[in-house]
Each structure stands twice: as C-alpha cells, then as structure tokens.
Design a protein around this motif. Structure first.
Motif, PDB file in Angstrom:
ATOM      1  N   GLU A   1       0.840  -1.201   0.000  1.00 10.33           N
ATOM      2  CA  GLU A   1       0.000   0.000   0.000  1.00 10.33           C
ATOM      3  C   GLU A   1       0.876   1.251   0.000  1.00 10.33           C
ATOM      4  O   GLU A   1       0.518   2.272  -0.550  1.00 10.33           O
ATOM      5  CB  GLU A   1      -0.927  -0.016   1.209  1.00 10.33           C
ATOM      6  CG  GLU A   1      -1.991  -1.100   1.163  1.00 10.33           C
ATOM      7  CD  GLU A   1      -2.889  -0.964  -0.049  1.00 10.33           C
ATOM      8  OE1 GLU A   1      -3.320   0.178  -0.351  1.00 10.33           O
ATOM      9  OE2 GLU A   1      -3.159  -1.983  -0.707  1.00 10.33           O
ATOM     10  N   GLY A   2       2.019   1.136   0.661  1.00  9.22           N
ATOM     11  CA  GLY A   2       3.044   2.162   0.636  1.00  9.22           C
ATOM     12  C   GLY A   2       4.366   1.487   0.347  1.00  9.22           C
ATOM     13  O   GLY A   2       4.423   0.452  -0.320  1.00  9.22           O
ATOM     14  N   PHE A   3       5.442   2.071   0.869  1.00  7.49           N
ATOM     15  CA  PHE A   3       6.777   1.529   0.642  1.00  7.49           C
ATOM     16  C   PHE A   3       7.464   1.298   1.975  1.00  7.49           C
ATOM     17  O   PHE A   3       7.270   2.041   2.931  1.00  7.49           O
ATOM     18  CB  PHE A   3       7.624   2.506  -0.188  1.00  7.49           C
ATOM     19  CG  PHE A   3       6.959   2.990  -1.438  1.00  7.49           C
ATOM     20  CD1 PHE A   3       6.681   2.113  -2.472  1.00  7.49           C
ATOM     21  CD2 PHE A   3       6.609   4.318  -1.581  1.00  7.49           C
ATOM     22  CE1 PHE A   3       6.073   2.550  -3.634  1.00  7.49           C
ATOM     23  CE2 PHE A   3       5.994   4.776  -2.743  1.00  7.49           C
ATOM     24  CZ  PHE A   3       5.722   3.888  -3.771  1.00  7.49           C
ATOM     25  N   ARG A   4       8.326   0.267   2.017  1.00  7.82           N
ATOM     26  CA  ARG A   4       9.139   0.026   3.200  1.00  7.82           C
ATOM     27  C   ARG A   4      10.511  -0.492   2.797  1.00  7.82           C
ATOM     28  O   ARG A   4      10.635  -1.203   1.791  1.00  7.82           O
ATOM     29  CB  ARG A   4       8.478  -0.995   4.136  1.00  7.82           C
ATOM     30  CG  ARG A   4       7.175  -0.526   4.758  1.00  7.82           C
ATOM     31  CD  ARG A   4       6.585  -1.582   5.679  1.00  7.82           C
ATOM     32  NE  ARG A   4       7.402  -1.766   6.883  1.00  7.82           N
ATOM     33  CZ  ARG A   4       7.136  -2.681   7.818  1.00  7.82           C
ATOM     34  NH1 ARG A   4       6.104  -3.504   7.681  1.00  7.82           N
ATOM     35  NH2 ARG A   4       7.916  -2.787   8.886  1.00  7.82           N
ATOM     36  N   VAL A   5      11.510  -0.133   3.570  1.00  5.82           N
ATOM     37  CA  VAL A   5      12.813  -0.774   3.526  1.00  5.82           C
ATOM     38  C   VAL A   5      13.003  -1.404   4.890  1.00  5.82           C
ATOM     39  O   VAL A   5      12.982  -0.713   5.910  1.00  5.82           O
ATOM     40  CB  VAL A   5      13.941   0.230   3.221  1.00  5.82           C
ATOM     41  CG1 VAL A   5      15.304  -0.391   3.519  1.00  5.82           C
ATOM     42  CG2 VAL A   5      13.901   0.679   1.764  1.00  5.82           C
ATOM     43  N   ILE A   6      13.143  -2.731   4.918  1.00  2.00           N
ATOM     44  CA  ILE A   6      13.132  -3.480   6.174  1.00  2.00           C
ATOM     45  C   ILE A   6      14.365  -4.383   6.237  1.00  2.00           C
ATOM     46  O   ILE A   6      14.696  -5.057   5.248  1.00  2.00           O
ATOM     47  CB  ILE A   6      11.870  -4.362   6.288  1.00  2.00           C
ATOM     48  CG1 ILE A   6      10.617  -3.609   5.835  1.00  2.00           C
ATOM     49  CG2 ILE A   6      11.693  -4.881   7.708  1.00  2.00           C
ATOM     50  CD1 ILE A   6       9.407  -4.495   5.661  1.00  2.00           C
ATOM     51  N   GLU A   7      15.016  -4.421   7.387  1.00  2.00           N
ATOM     52  CA  GLU A   7      16.130  -5.337   7.597  1.00  2.00           C
ATOM     53  C   GLU A   7      15.639  -6.764   7.367  1.00  2.00           C
ATOM     54  O   GLU A   7      14.527  -7.122   7.744  1.00  2.00           O
ATOM     55  CB  GLU A   7      16.683  -5.154   9.014  1.00  2.00           C
ATOM     56  CG  GLU A   7      17.950  -5.911   9.303  1.00  2.00           C
ATOM     57  CD  GLU A   7      17.708  -7.333   9.753  1.00  2.00           C
ATOM     58  OE1 GLU A   7      18.507  -8.217   9.404  1.00  2.00           O
ATOM     59  OE2 GLU A   7      16.689  -7.572  10.441  1.00  2.00           O
ATOM     60  N   SER A   8      16.450  -7.610   6.739  1.00  2.00           N
ATOM     61  CA  SER A   8      15.994  -8.914   6.245  1.00  2.00           C
ATOM     62  C   SER A   8      15.462  -9.837   7.337  1.00  2.00           C
ATOM     63  O   SER A   8      14.437 -10.510   7.153  1.00  2.00           O
ATOM     64  CB  SER A   8      17.126  -9.618   5.492  1.00  2.00           C
ATOM     65  OG  SER A   8      17.449  -8.914   4.320  1.00  2.00           O
TER      66      SER A   8
END
Length: 240
Positions: free
Chosen positions: A119-126
């Motif tokens: 729905e939006g964007f995320r950068v997430i640690e694996s």
C-alpha cells in the motif's frame, strides 16, 4: 537542517522530468527519482522468453498493454543466469526465497534488507522482514542496508577508498515516498548512505548495486546501457 538545504537543489532539469532530478552532495553528482504511494511502481524480471535483462525489453513488453516505463533502474543483485539473489516477489508471487545468513560480497554484509512495495513503501532489515512477513505486492532483497532507522550501517568507513558508481532506494518515515538514487561519480558506502540520510532526510535506505548501476529516465534523456541485468524496478505510465 543540513539535509533540507540539499533537498532545495532538487529542481527539475528538463520538461517532463518532474520526478527525476540531478543534484549534488559533498562535491559528488547524483540523480534522484521520487515515486509517491499510489503510483504504479513494479518489479520486473522475466517474460515469456526469459529474463528481460534490459530497460528496452521491459518497455517493449509494456507497449503490448498500451503502457510504457516512466523511469527504471536495476533493483538488486543477481546470479550469472540473471536470477535474483535472495528474496524476490513479483505481482504477489514469491519467485526466490529470502536469505538471512551472512556471506561474501556486499549482499552478505549484514544487516541487509528488503524493499517492499505494498500500500506504501518500506525498507526493512531482512531478519525483521522474515519475522514480520509484511504484505508486499513486489519485493526485492539486496544489501547492505545503507541507513537503518536513521543510523548508518555499522561497517561503513568514512575514509574507505572503495569507490564506485552506486544505486539504491530510500523510504520516507511515513512510507508514502520511495526515493531512488544513483551516483554519477564514484563514491564509497559511507558517502552514499549519508546522501540518503543527510541530503534526502530518509531514515531507511537499501543498496541495490555498484559499478553496473544503471538508470532509465527519459525525461532527462537518459537510458544507460550495459550488460544484461536481473531485477528491474520502474514506474508504469500510459504510452504517449
């Protein structure tokens, strides 16, 4: 604030180039492309004839739908056969599994992370991604993380002489903006990460690749060529 002054430099440089802009930070040149939540941003890897490998092939595939690439860049590391390294999700289908162990090269320089388009964007640690398993319409894993909740990757050195053209993505705190950047000059990891944090004001950012980094930004008259690439990220717009 320091980063705000840099953001003010991000003025469009050509008609029709409202989303992609050239700027500079600490003497290095960068090109930045910003995408807002709700825009048609996708990942691309393969068609009926195998891996696309180029922006041109993706654009030709979209033309059959009456659409075109608005902008694009390479979006993660890949093996010799162009298959993704680590997690890869396209149109909700997981095509490659997440890798959370350390290993050789930049990808294995933990912490690495996942860029998620939902729905939006995320950068997430694996490892956090694997535990949470957020809903992503598209996702690509790469590494290392550049910025993690406002902090630079702990292994980066300000004086490192490892300098390459590099590209990556950062996400705003509210997840409503994804900002893609490519350096037009060779920079080290520390400088590239600080560009996302200090110049663009983004709390989380992920490295895509270096040396082979490429950008497609027709509004700037830019279509980088080179060897075939694996995952590609780009916006889809009506064909003009």
């Amino acid at each position: 604030m320091r980063w705000l002054a840099a953001v003010l430099l991000l003025a469009p440089v050509a008609a029709g180039a409202a989303d992609c802009r050239d700027t500079s930070f600490e003497g290095a040149s960068y090109t930045v492309c910003e995408v807002a939540a709700g825009e048609d941003l996708r990942l691309f890897h393969s068609g009926p004839e195998g891996a696309y490998g180029s922006f041109r092939k993706v654009d030709e595939a979209l033309a059959a739908e009456g659409k075109a690439l608005g902008f694009a860049m390479n979006a993660g590391m890949y093996h010799r056969d162009l298959s993704p390294v680590g997690l890869y999700v396209e149109d909700g289908v997981e095509l490659s599994r997440i890798v959370t162990s350390d290993g050789p090269g930049n990808f294995g320089l933990l912490p690495n992370g996942v860029f998620c388009i939902g729905e939006g964007f995320r950068v997430i640690e694996s490892r956090a991604f694997k535990k949470e398993r957020p809903a992503c319409r598209h996702a690509t894993q790469s590494g290392p993380m550049l910025v993690i909740k406002g902090r630079l990757h702990p292994r980066f050195l300000a004086g490192s002489d490892s300098r390459y053209v590099r590209n990556g993505v950062g996400v705003s705190e509210d997840g409503r903006r994804a900002v893609f950047a490519i350096s037009n000059d060779a920079v080290n990891f520390h400088a590239f990460a600080r560009f996302f944090r200090d110049a663009l004001g983004l709390p989380d950012a992920l490295y895509f690749d270096g040396n082979i980094s490429r950008l497609y930004a027709p509004g700037l008259g830019r279509h980088d060529g080179g060897f075939p690439m694996g995952p590609i990220v780009g916006t889809v717009v009506p064909k003009g």
